[in-house]
Design a protein around this motif. Structure first.
Motif, PDB file in Angstrom:
ATOM      1  N   ARG A  55       0.831  -1.207   0.000  1.00  0.00           N
ATOM      2  CA  ARG A  55       0.000   0.000   0.000  1.00  0.00           C
ATOM      3  C   ARG A  55       0.867   1.259   0.000  1.00  0.00           C
ATOM      4  O   ARG A  55       0.588   2.205  -0.727  1.00  0.00           O
ATOM      5  CB  ARG A  55      -0.951  -0.017   1.208  1.00  0.00           C
ATOM      6  CG  ARG A  55      -2.068  -1.051   1.073  1.00  0.00           C
ATOM      7  CD  ARG A  55      -2.944  -1.107   2.307  1.00  0.00           C
ATOM      8  NE  ARG A  55      -3.575   0.175   2.600  1.00  0.00           N
ATOM      9  CZ  ARG A  55      -4.663   0.650   1.982  1.00  0.00           C
ATOM     10  NH1 ARG A  55      -5.251  -0.058   1.040  1.00  0.00           N
ATOM     11  NH2 ARG A  55      -5.174   1.822   2.338  1.00  0.00           N
ATOM     12  N   ALA A  56       1.926   1.259   0.794  1.00  0.00           N
ATOM     13  CA  ALA A  56       2.825   2.421   0.837  1.00  0.00           C
ATOM     14  C   ALA A  56       3.461   2.657  -0.523  1.00  0.00           C
ATOM     15  O   ALA A  56       3.580   3.806  -0.973  1.00  0.00           O
ATOM     16  CB  ALA A  56       3.904   2.212   1.900  1.00  0.00           C
ATOM     17  N   GLN A  57       3.853   1.584  -1.195  1.00  0.00           N
ATOM     18  CA  GLN A  57       4.433   1.704  -2.538  1.00  0.00           C
ATOM     19  C   GLN A  57       3.457   2.323  -3.529  1.00  0.00           C
ATOM     20  O   GLN A  57       3.874   2.904  -4.526  1.00  0.00           O
ATOM     21  CB  GLN A  57       4.830   0.325  -3.067  1.00  0.00           C
ATOM     22  CG  GLN A  57       6.214  -0.094  -2.716  1.00  0.00           C
ATOM     23  CD  GLN A  57       7.233   0.924  -3.154  1.00  0.00           C
ATOM     24  OE1 GLN A  57       7.903   1.441  -2.297  1.00  0.00           O
ATOM     25  NE2 GLN A  57       7.366   1.244  -4.399  1.00  0.00           N
ATOM     26  N   ASN A  58       2.185   2.161  -3.261  1.00  0.00           N
ATOM     27  CA  ASN A  58       1.160   2.639  -4.186  1.00  0.00           C
ATOM     28  C   ASN A  58       0.412   3.858  -3.659  1.00  0.00           C
ATOM     29  O   ASN A  58      -0.688   4.158  -4.123  1.00  0.00           O
ATOM     30  CB  ASN A  58       0.200   1.488  -4.500  1.00  0.00           C
ATOM     31  CG  ASN A  58       0.868   0.473  -5.389  1.00  0.00           C
ATOM     32  OD1 ASN A  58       0.950   0.658  -6.593  1.00  0.00           O
ATOM     33  ND2 ASN A  58       1.408  -0.587  -4.800  1.00  0.00           N
ATOM     34  N   GLY A  59       1.002   4.555  -2.706  1.00  0.00           N
ATOM     35  CA  GLY A  59       0.461   5.821  -2.235  1.00  0.00           C
ATOM     36  C   GLY A  59      -0.732   5.736  -1.309  1.00  0.00           C
ATOM     37  O   GLY A  59      -1.404   6.734  -1.080  1.00  0.00           O
ATOM     38  N   ALA A  60      -0.999   4.560  -0.772  1.00  0.00           N
ATOM     39  CA  ALA A  60      -2.135   4.404   0.142  1.00  0.00           C
ATOM     40  C   ALA A  60      -1.621   4.321   1.580  1.00  0.00           C
ATOM     41  O   ALA A  60      -0.516   3.843   1.828  1.00  0.00           O
ATOM     42  CB  ALA A  60      -2.927   3.147  -0.198  1.00  0.00           C
ATOM     43  N   GLY A  61      -2.432   4.773   2.507  1.00  0.00           N
ATOM     44  CA  GLY A  61      -2.075   4.695   3.916  1.00  0.00           C
ATOM     45  C   GLY A  61      -2.147   3.275   4.431  1.00  0.00           C
ATOM     46  O   GLY A  61      -2.710   2.383   3.793  1.00  0.00           O
ATOM     47  N   GLN A  62      -1.595   3.074   5.598  1.00  0.00           N
ATOM     48  CA  GLN A  62      -1.611   1.752   6.217  1.00  0.00           C
ATOM     49  C   GLN A  62      -3.012   1.365   6.663  1.00  0.00           C
ATOM     50  O   GLN A  62      -3.823   2.226   6.980  1.00  0.00           O
ATOM     51  CB  GLN A  62      -0.686   1.724   7.420  1.00  0.00           C
ATOM     52  CG  GLN A  62       0.767   1.796   7.063  1.00  0.00           C
ATOM     53  CD  GLN A  62       1.654   1.456   8.250  1.00  0.00           C
ATOM     54  OE1 GLN A  62       1.201   1.327   9.386  1.00  0.00           O
ATOM     55  NE2 GLN A  62       2.931   1.304   7.983  1.00  0.00           N
ATOM     56  N   VAL A  63      -3.247   0.056   6.661  1.00  0.00           N
ATOM     57  CA  VAL A  63      -4.453  -0.491   7.271  1.00  0.00           C
ATOM     58  C   VAL A  63      -4.018  -1.179   8.561  1.00  0.00           C
ATOM     59  O   VAL A  63      -2.875  -1.613   8.699  1.00  0.00           O
ATOM     60  CB  VAL A  63      -5.185  -1.490   6.343  1.00  0.00           C
ATOM     61  CG1 VAL A  63      -5.761  -0.784   5.140  1.00  0.00           C
ATOM     62  CG2 VAL A  63      -4.280  -2.629   5.916  1.00  0.00           C
ATOM     63  N   ARG A  64      -4.928  -1.240   9.503  1.00  0.00           N
ATOM     64  CA  ARG A  64      -4.616  -1.942  10.745  1.00  0.00           C
ATOM     65  C   ARG A  64      -5.421  -3.236  10.780  1.00  0.00           C
ATOM     66  O   ARG A  64      -6.520  -3.325  10.218  1.00  0.00           O
ATOM     67  CB  ARG A  64      -4.911  -1.081  11.967  1.00  0.00           C
ATOM     68  CG  ARG A  64      -6.352  -0.712  12.153  1.00  0.00           C
ATOM     69  CD  ARG A  64      -6.558   0.147  13.417  1.00  0.00           C
ATOM     70  NE  ARG A  64      -7.895   0.674  13.468  1.00  0.00           N
ATOM     71  CZ  ARG A  64      -8.968  -0.007  13.865  1.00  0.00           C
ATOM     72  NH1 ARG A  64      -8.861  -1.244  14.261  1.00  0.00           N
ATOM     73  NH2 ARG A  64     -10.158   0.571  13.876  1.00  0.00           N
ATOM     74  N   GLY A  65      -4.855  -4.230  11.418  1.00  0.00           N
ATOM     75  CA  GLY A  65      -5.568  -5.483  11.586  1.00  0.00           C
ATOM     76  C   GLY A  65      -6.772  -5.280  12.476  1.00  0.00           C
ATOM     77  O   GLY A  65      -6.752  -4.446  13.385  1.00  0.00           O
ATOM     78  N   ASP A  66      -7.818  -6.010  12.208  1.00  0.00           N
ATOM     79  CA  ASP A  66      -9.060  -5.870  12.956  1.00  0.00           C
ATOM     80  C   ASP A  66      -9.583  -7.270  13.264  1.00  0.00           C
ATOM     81  O   ASP A  66      -9.848  -8.044  12.339  1.00  0.00           O
ATOM     82  CB  ASP A  66     -10.066  -5.079  12.122  1.00  0.00           C
ATOM     83  CG  ASP A  66     -11.346  -4.803  12.851  1.00  0.00           C
ATOM     84  OD1 ASP A  66     -12.156  -5.743  13.007  1.00  0.00           O
ATOM     85  OD2 ASP A  66     -11.553  -3.647  13.264  1.00  0.00           O
TER      86      ASP A  66
END
Length: 152
Positions: A55-66
């Motif tokens: 995601r970081a490589q593609n300009g998106a923010g991190q997701v957190r596990g849920d």
């Protein structure tokens, strides 16, 4: 390219290149552990780390596990393995990715990142949380079934 992006690009390229036999450094055992055996346990921390690198490589923010999304994805994966019918996107979810037949998360992730629609969903900027499920059924058509649910 800014240094942090270059370092991230090299790190993810190296990690994903290792998905091919006989190439480069090895991925962590959590990403290459086979799920095509009874009682296999997915290392969700390693899987989430790989997803967030992508995601970081593609300009998106991190997701957190849920944990609730993990539970939902696990239920969907079990139903997918049992029936072979692809589950529907849960209400309110941003995206869901499915896969069947890959024994490891590294193989599954490589398949997703190499499929344009899956790759776009993995990097969807609306996603803030992720849940991952995997189910093994030796009597099914593909053996191992994967479900990734992304939510806001």
């Amino acid at each position: 390219m800014p240094p942090i992006k270059l370092i991230s690009a090299l790190a993810i390229a190296t990690a994903l290149a290792a998905c091919s036999p006989g190439s480069g450094p090895q991925l962590s055992p959590g990403l290459t552990a086979p799920m095509n055996q009874p009682g296999a346990q997915l290392n969700r921390v390693d899987a989430l780390f790989l997803l967030n690198d992508y995601r970081a490589q593609n300009g998106a923010g991190q997701v957190r596990g849920d944990t609730l999304l993990d539970s939902s994805a696990q239920s969907l994966a079990a139903a997918y393995a049992k029936t072979g019918a692809q589950p529907k996107l849960p209400n309110g979810a941003v995206a869901m990715r499915l896969s069947a037949g890959y024994a490891t998360f590294a193989e599954t992730f490589s398949g997703w990142r190499n499929t344009p629609a899956d790759a776009a969903a993995l990097a969807d900027p609306r996603a803030k949380r992720a849940g991952l499920g995997v189910s093994y059924d030796p009597n099914s058509s593909y053996g191992v079934y994967w479900v990734l649910v992304l939510d806001d």
